[in-house]
Scaffold this motif. Structure first.
Motif, PDB file in Angstrom:
ATOM      1  N   GLY A  38       0.823  -1.196   0.000  1.00 38.80           N
ATOM      2  CA  GLY A  38       0.000   0.000   0.000  1.00 38.80           C
ATOM      3  C   GLY A  38       0.860   1.250   0.000  1.00 38.80           C
ATOM      4  N   ILE A  39       0.171   2.377  -0.022  1.00 42.03           N
ATOM      5  CA  ILE A  39       0.826   3.660   0.223  1.00 42.03           C
ATOM      6  C   ILE A  39       1.157   3.748   1.705  1.00 42.03           C
ATOM      7  CG2 ILE A  39       0.394   6.150   0.384  1.00 42.03           C
ATOM      8  CD1 ILE A  39       0.908   5.375  -2.445  1.00 42.03           C
ATOM      9  N   MET A  40       2.394   4.078   2.045  1.00 40.02           N
ATOM     10  CA  MET A  40       2.783   4.217   3.447  1.00 40.02           C
ATOM     11  C   MET A  40       2.519   5.665   3.864  1.00 40.02           C
ATOM     12  SD  MET A  40       3.343   1.235   4.085  1.00 40.02           S
ATOM     13  CE  MET A  40       3.604  -0.296   3.218  1.00 40.02           C
ATOM     14  N   LEU A  41       1.314   5.885   4.388  1.00 37.55           N
ATOM     15  CA  LEU A  41       0.781   7.228   4.557  1.00 37.55           C
ATOM     16  C   LEU A  41       1.580   8.072   5.542  1.00 37.55           C
ATOM     17  CD1 LEU A  41      -1.512   8.978   3.498  1.00 37.55           C
ATOM     18  CD2 LEU A  41      -2.967   8.102   5.331  1.00 37.55           C
ATOM     19  N   MET A  42       2.340   7.435   6.401  1.00 33.67           N
ATOM     20  CA  MET A  42       3.126   8.195   7.378  1.00 33.67           C
ATOM     21  C   MET A  42       4.103   9.153   6.708  1.00 33.67           C
ATOM     22  SD  MET A  42       5.806   5.248   8.700  1.00 33.67           S
ATOM     23  CE  MET A  42       6.765   6.369   9.691  1.00 33.67           C
ATOM     24  N   HIS A  43       4.446   8.898   5.453  1.00 35.15           N
ATOM     25  CA  HIS A  43       5.435   9.725   4.768  1.00 35.15           C
ATOM     26  C   HIS A  43       4.829  10.911   4.031  1.00 35.15           C
ATOM     27  CE1 HIS A  43       8.170   6.550   5.715  1.00 35.15           C
ATOM     28  NE2 HIS A  43       7.732   5.718   4.801  1.00 35.15           N
ATOM     29  N   TYR A  44       3.498  10.970   3.893  1.00 36.17           N
ATOM     30  CA  TYR A  44       2.902  11.908   2.943  1.00 36.17           C
ATOM     31  C   TYR A  44       1.782  12.738   3.557  1.00 36.17           C
ATOM     32  CZ  TYR A  44       5.225   8.359   0.166  1.00 36.17           C
ATOM     33  OH  TYR A  44       6.151   7.476  -0.315  1.00 36.17           O
ATOM     34  N   SER A  45       1.484  13.855   2.912  1.00 32.76           N
ATOM     35  CA  SER A  45       0.387  14.697   3.372  1.00 32.76           C
ATOM     36  C   SER A  45      -0.938  14.152   2.853  1.00 32.76           C
ATOM     37  CB  SER A  45       0.569  16.136   2.889  1.00 32.76           C
ATOM     38  OG  SER A  45       0.244  16.251   1.523  1.00 32.76           O
ATOM     39  N   PRO A  46      -2.000  14.199   3.664  1.00 32.06           N
ATOM     40  CA  PRO A  46      -3.317  13.759   3.203  1.00 32.06           C
ATOM     41  C   PRO A  46      -3.779  14.491   1.952  1.00 32.06           C
ATOM     42  CG  PRO A  46      -3.309  13.938   5.581  1.00 32.06           C
ATOM     43  CD  PRO A  46      -2.003  14.509   5.106  1.00 32.06           C
ATOM     44  N   LEU A  47      -3.519  15.796   1.851  1.00 31.38           N
ATOM     45  CA  LEU A  47      -3.936  16.551   0.681  1.00 31.38           C
ATOM     46  C   LEU A  47      -3.300  15.986  -0.586  1.00 31.38           C
ATOM     47  CD1 LEU A  47      -5.302  18.892  -0.808  1.00 31.38           C
ATOM     48  CD2 LEU A  47      -3.316  20.319  -0.191  1.00 31.38           C
ATOM     49  N   GLU A  70      -8.307  12.300   7.334  1.00 34.25           N
ATOM     50  CA  GLU A  70      -8.186  13.565   6.610  1.00 34.25           C
ATOM     51  C   GLU A  70      -8.111  13.339   5.106  1.00 34.25           C
ATOM     52  OE1 GLU A  70      -4.869  15.683   8.179  1.00 34.25           O
ATOM     53  OE2 GLU A  70      -5.919  16.324   9.989  1.00 34.25           O
ATOM     54  N   THR A  71      -7.385  12.294   4.695  1.00 36.56           N
ATOM     55  CA  THR A  71      -7.290  11.982   3.262  1.00 36.56           C
ATOM     56  C   THR A  71      -8.668  11.675   2.690  1.00 36.56           C
ATOM     57  OG1 THR A  71      -5.080  11.042   3.624  1.00 36.56           O
ATOM     58  CG2 THR A  71      -6.144  10.540   1.544  1.00 36.56           C
ATOM     59  N   MET A  72      -9.450  10.890   3.418  1.00 40.37           N
ATOM     60  CA  MET A  72     -10.783  10.534   2.935  1.00 40.37           C
ATOM     61  C   MET A  72     -11.705  11.750   2.909  1.00 40.37           C
ATOM     62  SD  MET A  72     -11.462   6.663   4.383  1.00 40.37           S
ATOM     63  CE  MET A  72     -11.415   7.098   6.116  1.00 40.37           C
ATOM     64  N   MET A  73     -11.576  12.659   3.874  1.00 38.77           N
ATOM     65  CA  MET A  73     -12.400  13.875   3.853  1.00 38.77           C
ATOM     66  C   MET A  73     -12.010  14.778   2.688  1.00 38.77           C
ATOM     67  SD  MET A  73     -13.144  14.867   7.856  1.00 38.77           S
ATOM     68  CE  MET A  73     -11.423  15.007   8.358  1.00 38.77           C
ATOM     69  N   PHE A  74     -10.719  14.831   2.371  1.00 37.45           N
ATOM     70  CA  PHE A  74     -10.310  15.575   1.172  1.00 37.45           C
ATOM     71  C   PHE A  74     -10.905  14.939  -0.083  1.00 37.45           C
ATOM     72  CE2 PHE A  74      -6.431  17.502   3.360  1.00 37.45           C
ATOM     73  CZ  PHE A  74      -6.852  18.820   3.171  1.00 37.45           C
ATOM     74  N   HIS A  89     -12.374  22.712  10.800  1.00 34.09           N
ATOM     75  CA  HIS A  89     -11.073  22.076  10.604  1.00 34.09           C
ATOM     76  C   HIS A  89     -10.102  23.081   9.998  1.00 34.09           C
ATOM     77  CE1 HIS A  89      -8.008  19.208   9.287  1.00 34.09           C
ATOM     78  NE2 HIS A  89      -8.611  18.286  10.023  1.00 34.09           N
ATOM     79  N   VAL A  90      -8.840  22.959  10.357  1.00 32.98           N
ATOM     80  CA  VAL A  90      -7.823  23.884   9.860  1.00 32.98           C
ATOM     81  C   VAL A  90      -7.713  23.838   8.335  1.00 32.98           C
ATOM     82  CG1 VAL A  90      -5.934  22.218  10.101  1.00 32.98           C
ATOM     83  CG2 VAL A  90      -5.431  24.671  10.209  1.00 32.98           C
ATOM     84  N   TYR A  91      -8.107  22.711   7.711  1.00 33.91           N
ATOM     85  CA  TYR A  91      -8.019  22.577   6.260  1.00 33.91           C
ATOM     86  C   TYR A  91      -9.360  22.827   5.558  1.00 33.91           C
ATOM     87  CZ  TYR A  91      -3.712  20.066   7.511  1.00 33.91           C
ATOM     88  OH  TYR A  91      -2.500  19.720   8.023  1.00 33.91           O
ATOM     89  N   SER A  92     -10.327  23.425   6.259  1.00 33.33           N
ATOM     90  CA  SER A  92     -11.681  23.548   5.707  1.00 33.33           C
ATOM     91  C   SER A  92     -11.743  24.391   4.436  1.00 33.33           C
ATOM     92  CB  SER A  92     -12.626  24.139   6.754  1.00 33.33           C
ATOM     93  OG  SER A  92     -12.203  25.452   7.112  1.00 33.33           O
ATOM     94  N   ARG A  93     -10.785  25.260   4.220  1.00 35.40           N
ATOM     95  CA  ARG A  93     -10.808  26.127   3.036  1.00 35.40           C
ATOM     96  C   ARG A  93      -9.943  25.578   1.898  1.00 35.40           C
ATOM     97  NH1 ARG A  93      -9.910  32.217   5.096  1.00 35.40           N
ATOM     98  NH2 ARG A  93     -10.487  32.606   2.904  1.00 35.40           N
ATOM     99  N   THR A  94      -9.504  24.322   2.042  1.00 32.84           N
ATOM    100  CA  THR A  94      -8.643  23.707   1.030  1.00 32.84           C
ATOM    101  C   THR A  94      -9.392  22.589   0.314  1.00 32.84           C
ATOM    102  OG1 THR A  94      -6.686  24.151   2.386  1.00 32.84           O
ATOM    103  CG2 THR A  94      -6.461  22.520   0.627  1.00 32.84           C
TER     104      THR A  94
END
Length: 330
Positions: A75-84, A136-140, A149-154
């Motif tokens: 899989g993607i090793m999500l610990m290395h990457y930003s959810p966005l 967060e990735t799934m919400m994006f 959320h701090v990312y609500s405008r993204t």
């Protein structure tokens, strides 16, 4: 039973990475034609004998060269990457190949501590927030970030993209219930732990809540497997992975030697015991024998999809293994 493929893009000793990736493309086309359900690419860093460090690039190419098979990360090793960034990558892939993309997520580093340090630019990663990053990735992806959320405008582009299937990978069972609560698929790595249990899968099913990603629970189980026309032939080719797993148990580098080299290796009695123990993770035999074991697991554990990872020194033997299993089970 559905059959799928986990391709860790193994590079046998004496083979170049270019040859490995060409074989990867050839295998994908074969299993696509055979009717396999999905093919996933792993993420490994810092290994000269594993060629897939960027599954998202593998997915893009393979989805473009196949016709119907689902293609994803395992899989993607999500610990290395930003959810966005991951949401943008997989929304783009799913827009280009609607209905065919899987976003499989692992919580391990996928490499040694030196690779992990380099991926985080010298900083030590916070590995405790894996579930938060996945949420967060799934919400994006669904464009449902809460207003507070701090990312609500993204927004994650492309906006309005068809969703990929989302899967959580696990090897101990600890993440099964969480996958259910997220409403995503659960993939258990039998090839890592060898400890498949009904209670673990029941925890996933019991906790499953339908989501935009999945209406019903889905489980697949990953196995190492080597099937051949005869048990003797399968054992011959399996010797390479037996030795490879032994090397890994001893903290030695991943390498795939020829069956002759593996069979002539000087094994201690403890080595032989370890190889026998590792066979809990590894199905070896004639195609009928391997298929029989998979059907037993289907009945005992209620699984309907087996994800097969076949590692051998011979590309031809590897392809034949997938062909023979398809003939027995598809």
């Amino acid at each position: 039973m559905k059959l799928s493929v986990l391709d860790q893009t193994p590079t046998p000793n004496g083979q170049t990475s270019q040859e490995t990736l060409q074989h990867t493309i050839e295998l994908a086309k074969v299993v696509d034609d055979l009717g396999y359900n999905r093919i996933w690419y792993s993420e490994h860093h810092g290994s000269p004998n594993l060629a897939s460090a960027s599954p998202e690039i593998m997915i893009s190419h393979i989805a473009s060269t196949t016709k119907r098979i689902r293609v994803g990360s395992g899989g993607i090793m999500l610990m290395h990457y930003s959810p966005l960034k991951m949401a943008e990558v997989f929304k783009t892939l799913s827009t280009l190949h609607p209905g065919r993309i899987d976003f499989g997520v692992g919580r391990a580093p996928g490499g040694d501590r030196f690779s992990t340090l380099a991926l985080h630019e010298g900083r030590h990663p916070n590995v405790l927030n894996s579930y938060d990053k996945l949420m967060e990735t799934m919400m994006f992806m669904t464009e449902t970030m809460p207003e507070d959320h701090v990312y609500s405008r993204t927004l994650a582009a492309p906006v309005g993209a068809p969703l990929p299937e989302v899967w959580l990978l696990g090897s101990s069972g600890s993440s099964a219930a969480q996958a259910g609560r997220f409403g995503i698929g659960y993939s258990f790595a039998q090839f890592i732990s060898g400890d498949l249990s009904s209670s673990m899968l029941d925890a996933y099913r019991k906790n499953f809540t339908p989501s935009e990603f999945m209406e019903k629970p889905q489980i697949n189980v990953g196995y190492f497997a080597m099937a051949a026309e005869t048990e003797e032939e399968a054992e011959y080719h399996a010797a390479s992975l037996d030795l490879n797993l032994l090397f890994l148990d001893k903290g030695m580098p991943f390498q795939i030697l020829t069956p002759e080299e593996a069979l002539n290796y000087s094994y201690t009695e403890i080595d032989k015991m370890q190889i026998e123990n590792n066979r809990k993770r590894f199905l070896v035999g004639s195609a009928k024998q391997v298929a029989h074991t998979l059907r037993e697991h289907e009945e005992k554990f209620g699984i309907s999809e087996a994800m097969i990872g076949t590692i051998s020194h011979s590309h031809e033997a590897r392809v034949q293994s997938y062909q023979l299993l398809a003939k027995e089970l598809l």
